[in-house]
Design a protein around this motif. Structure first.
Motif: not given
Lengths: 543, 423, 110
Positions: B320, B323, C90-100
């Motif tokens: 993604x 990342x 920028x952390x996405x927790x393995x989903x690609x989605x940041x905490x917008x």
């Protein structure tokens, strides 16, 4: 220019049963020998080999909204088959729902050159055509679902059959379809209220019409419009125990109009309603044998992973309720619906064993091979890559017996299969995989190697192991170009999408526009697909 | 000379309204009928005039710009192709071909909107429908973590709450509208029921609704809602004729991400035992649904696909864009019809400034200014025709209303593919 | 008062409109450069509407003018865009989605 010389040719449409002969090709067509300048022609030495027309698949789900939902839902399927990119080909993934380019490569490597996408709702046919354009090396067409279409049902209700005919002609042309498909007529509409239909005279909610009326109306229209392929029918009660009776009743109803009954294995079960299905192959085969207007493709189970997908929304829901797991449903406004669920067919599952037996028995009990065609209803009963194995099962009784012995005891009990001694010949295999489907589709240039035919052909190395023989043809020629050489894909080229566009009274467009305003969320003007927006295409005439 | 073009499709958002009338005069758009404010300004603010591509800030001919772009991509070991949601599916197909050839990572803006929805679909599937079924059948509408009156302005009138349909001749009067959100919005103000929840409680609430639908009463408390409210909602879910839950980034961007959507999809699937029910993500950009479709049919996966190993591989959190950029794993980027410089977290966006970047977009979208190669192209749906997928995956052919003075994304991509094959 | 606020970023009509004008345009910058806080929180922070505050997350900080809005206590809303993205990690927790949506923010008056 190309010559395929000295091969043993099996070309059933032209009555050629294993005769040694040369085939000559120029400008993508089969031509007489005298039209060839032999000093310039490339020669494929086919001596000692078997030559057949390119394979023709009459029913396979390879492109469009449902197939793509299958790809999207099942990343695990991508990991079952991966193809790296090469100098000439794209990368791809997927066994039961391969990506588009890979679909073309796999069919091509198996000696197939024409494949019919089995269903698209007209509203999303544009999607199907985009994907078809991205499937190389095969010609294709798409069947348009009409069995739950609001406009048609309204015409039937109001007794306006002429209007229905003009609409159908407009619709198949607007969607650039090749044939009319019926899926569980009325049942998909009723599913939008959580219900289904069980009998030909059940009522379609909100329209007051019946499955019987939908079938006969579209059967008559199909005949009147002189479409090349008869009505392509997926009837009522798919997958349910005891459905053989309604299937035969539907065959009796449609015999006079001509009808092709797809994946008939799923429609040919005995047993009490709600109990475990039994094979009713004898009963269905007798009906097929007796009715001159009926043809079938089998939808043979191939053990291993499958992805079930159909416009029959209620059937997919009840499957989901039985097996659990992932489920997709998609209701489509004014036209259709559909669903998907992944499934693995297992030898040690009594039901799956019975389904496997039912299919094989139908193949062996239908007397006339011109009425029964090889499919796995890809990817519903298994992937098309299972065809060579099915061919071996049909040609090799010892192998068939060994495979039978591996089934669950419950499936083997009282099974008919062990008694069936028939073994298909190469000529008969050429009928059920080439000549038969091509003729039933009304494709005059496909499925044979006579003068003027499209230069699509396959050269096989004879092998006692028929699965090996049909898995890896030595040469495949598409439109006169060598696409597979020594068993390897050597060329990627676009295929054509074939469609029909019958004439209609243009006045119907006013009625259709009004219908769009009332029922749809897109305008009439943005609905039709124009041939110049498709990839390479070919209009097939209706005469 | 003035002319009026009817049935024009607006590709601003996933609604793809196809009833727009555009009046042009001497190849300029002068009047827009029926579009919402978002669509109106997309048409009226668009500048179709010819402009040359830029390489390192210098105006060049197209040949030179193509060569420069191909050179950047060819030299990169780990290139990223990103964007795609506002271009045509024809261009998207070419972009995937380029990625496959380069061994690049390709990712769409779905990565930062509904990729968690795709992950949920991979886990449990999805019961859904087209917008016409909503219009014709849905008597219960739930908007969860979305605000269509701001983001999809004509959704209510064309497809959902206010639309008159086959089984709902009186439109809004025949439907019940529920909004679930963490704050009052334009949409919640017109709902029959507004369930205001605390941030980060979506998953618990969806789980509780599942339990209640199955006749079980949760014994725990959820911050901000009481059980009676949920019991009332569960009863509505079970007792409607045809229900639809629309959901937005309130679910996909909050804690839980794909798990929130998985729970929602499971709830909706289970509701089909009682009545008919569908779920639908509110897809934002005009062809973001198409980006998922195209990537899926070409690779098997909808978003975040790496071709680096020669085969397609999917990797949420791995391939993604956010990342990969924040982890500095990308050494060149080709941005197509999108603006990650402003829409990505700072840590990811700032890496874009450090690597060679190609930016291709209709010029009026504005450029980051940092791209090494800038490729101003025509705008699909205004001065170029092309295919776009509506939020319910219904494909439409966009019309062109102005004369094209810049090449299309597809034309440029074809040239770049040719050029990198020569490299 | 609460130590941390929860940040929600999202679309607005003006932000969408600004995008058409261009990401460098004054319309776009104005449409994406403010923070919404509820009146109660404004009062407890001891600030007034229009005043600038410093917003701090574990990812970064930004200074924005305060708009009073009908949102719950403890919540901040900033239109999606470059200002909000100073705060989103920028952390996405393995989903690609940041905490917008859901970043924890400290607010201090300037």
């Amino acid at each position: 220019m190309l010559g395929i010389t000295g091969g043993k040719v099996f070309d059933p449409i032209n009555g050629i049963d294993g005769r040694l002969m040369d085939i000559w090709i120029k400008d993508g067509k089969v031509v007489p020998e005298e039209m060839i300048d032999k000093s310039e022609a490339q020669i494929i030495d086919a001596s000692g080999k078997v030559v057949m027309p390119g394979g023709v698949d009459i029913h396979s789900h390879i492109a469009g909204a449902k197939v793509n939902s299958g790809r999207k839902m099942c990343p695990e399927d991508s990991l079952r088959l991966l193809r790296p990119r090469s100098q000439i080909t794209r990368s791809g993934s997927g066994l039961t729902v391969p990506s588009t380019h890979l679909t073309g490569y796999l069919y091509s490597e198996m000696g197939y050159t024409t494949v019919m996408e089995a269903a698209a709702a007209p509203l999303v046919a544009r999607h199907t055509h985009e994907e078809l354009e991205d499937i190389p090396n095969i010609d294709k067409g798409v069947f348009i679902t009409m069995g739950n279409n609001h406009f048609i049902m309204k015409c039937i209700r109001d007794g306006e059959l002429g209007k229905a005919k003009d609409y159908v002609a407009w619709l198949v042309g607007a969607a650039k379809g090749f044939a009319i498909k019926i899926v569980n007529p009325g049942g998909v509409e009723n599913w939008k209220y959580g219900k289904n239909v069980q009998n030909l005279d059940d009522e379609v909610i909100g329209f007051g019409v019946t499955p019987r009326q939908i079938l006969t109306t579209l059967g008559q229209i199909n005949k009147d419009l002189k479409l090349p392929h008869p009505l392509h029918i997926h009837g009522l009660r798919l997958g349910q125990a005891g459905n053989v009776d309604i299937t035969i009743e539907t065959m009796e109803l449609m015999n006079e109009f001509n009808g092709h009954f797809c994946h008939v294995q799923f429609m040919s079960y005995g047993g009490e309603r709600g109990s475990l299905p039994q094979s009713a192959s004898k009963k269905i085969a007798q009906a097929i044998n007796e009715k001159s207007g009926v043809s079938v493709d089998v939808g043979q189970i191939v053990f291993g992973p499958a992805t079930t997908m159909t416009s029959d929304g209620p059937a997919q829901f009840s499957l989901h309720q039985r097996i659990g797991g992932k489920w997709i449903n998609d209701d489509l406004e004014s036209e259709s619906g559909g669903g998907l669920a992944p499934l693995t067919f297992k030898r040690n599952n009594p039901l799956h064993g019975t389904m496997w037996l039912t299919g094989l028995e139908i193949f062996l009990l239908v007397d006339d091979p011109w009425k029964v065609f090889l499919t796995t209803d890809h990817p519903n009963a298994g992937p098309f890559l299972g065809y060579p194995q099915v061919i071996r099962l049909l040609m090799d009784r010892d192998y068939r017996t060994r495979e039978f012995e591996r089934l669950h005891t419950k499936a083997k009990k009282n099974a008919l299969l062990p008694e069936l001694k028939r073994e298909y010949t190469l000529y008969e295999i050429a009928i059920i995989t080439r000549g038969g489907p091509a003729r039933r589709l009304g494709l005059k240039n496909k499925g044979h190697l006579g003068i003027g035919a499209d230069a699509d052909l396959t050269v096989y190395l004879p092998d006692d192991d028929k699965e090996e023989m049909f898995s890896h043809p030595a040469w495949v020629v598409k439109d006169g170009e060598i696409v597979v050489k020594d068993g390897h894909l050597v060329r990627e080229q676009p295929g054509r999408t074939m469609y029909v566009s019958p004439n209609y009274d243009p006045q119907i467009e006013e009625d259709i526009k009004a219908h769009f305003k009332e029922s749809y969320t897109i305008s009439f003007e943005n609905y039709s697909i124009r041939s110049e927006h498709m990839g390479p295409n070919e209009k097939i005439s209706c005469d | 000379m003035s002319r009026i073009i009817e049935d024009v499709i607006c590709k601003f958002c996933g609604c793809l309204c196809d009833d727009i009338a555009v009046e042009t005069e001497d190849d300029h758009i002068v009047k827009i009928k029926r579009a919402c404010p978002n669509g109106r300004s997309m048409f009226l603010d668009y500048d179709s005039s010819f402009s040359k591509p830029l390489v390192n800030g210098r105006e060049v001919e197209w040949d030179e710009a193509i060569t420069a772009a191909a050179d950047i991509l060819d030299k990169a070991d780990s290139p990223l192709i990103y964007g795609l949601s506002s271009t045509s599916s024809e261009s998207q197909r070419k972009a995937v071909e380029l990625a496959d050839h380069l061994g690049a990572v390709i990712d769409s803006t779905s990565s930062v909107c509904h990729f968690p929805t795709s992950q949920a679909l991979q886990a449990v599937g999805e019961a859904t429908c087209t917008l016409g079924e909503v219009k014709n059948r849905a008597d219960l509408l739930i908007y969860w973590g979305c605000n269509p009156l701001v983001s999809h302005i004509r959704h209510f009138s064309r497809y959902s709450a206010n639309a008159k349909g086959m089984l709902l001749p009186n439109g809004r009067k025949d439907r019940t509208v529920v909004v679930v959100d963490v704050r009052p919005t334009a949409t919640s103000k017109v709902a029959d029921i507004f369930l205001q929840i605390k941030p980060e409680t979506d998953y618990e609430i969806l789980s509780s609704l599942r339990a209640l639908v199955h006749g079980k009463k949760p014994e725990y408390c959820i911050d901000g809602v009481n059980i009676e409210q949920l019991e009332q909602l569960a009863a509505m879910l079970k007792n409607c004729r045809y229900g639809v839950i629309f959901f937005g980034m309130g679910l996909t961007m909050s804690t839980g991400r794909s798990y929130n959507v998985t729970e929602l999809f499971t709830l909706v699937a289970e509701l089909n035992k009682f009545n008919r029910f569908s779920a639908m993500p509110m897809r934002g950009h005009g062809n973001v649904a198409g980006a998922d479709q195209v990537l899926t049919w070409l690779s098997g996966y909808p978003t975040a696909v790496s071709f680096a190993c020669g085969i397609p591989q999917i990797g949420p959190g791995e391939f993604t864009s956010v990342d990969m950029l924040a982890g500095k794993e990308i050494d060149a980027a080709f941005i197509i019809a999108s603006n990650p410089a402003v829409h990505f977290p700072h840590a990811a966006a700032s890496h874009l400034k450090k690597i060679p970047t190609i930016h291709m977009a209709p010029v009026s979208n504005g450029f980051t200014g940092d791209a090494d190669v800038i490729l101003p192209t025509a705008c699909y749906g205004i001065d170029a025709p092309g295919t776009s997928y509506r939020m319910d995956n219904v494909p439409l052919r966009l019309r062109s209303v102005l004369k094209k003075k810049r090449p299309t994304d597809e034309e440029v991509l074809i040239q770049i593919i040719k050029a990198v094959k020569k490299c | 008062m609460k130590k941390f606020f929860t940040l929600i970023t999202g679309r607005t009509k003006k932000q969408a409109h600004g995008l058409h004008k261009g990401i460098g345009s004054p319309d776009y910058i104005a449409a994406t450069s403010y923070v919404e806080i509820c009146p109660d929180d404004i009062a407890s922070l001891g600030i007034i509407e229009g005043q600038k505050v410093k917003l701090l997350s574990e990812a970064g900080s930004v200074e924005l003018a305060v708009h009073s809005a009908d949102i719950p206590i403890g919540l901040l809303f900033i239109p999606m865009g470059p200002a909000a993205n100073q705060l989103v990690g920028p952390e996405t927790f393995g989903t690609g989605m940041p905490s917008f949506k859901g970043m924890q923010i400290k607010v201090s008056p300037l």
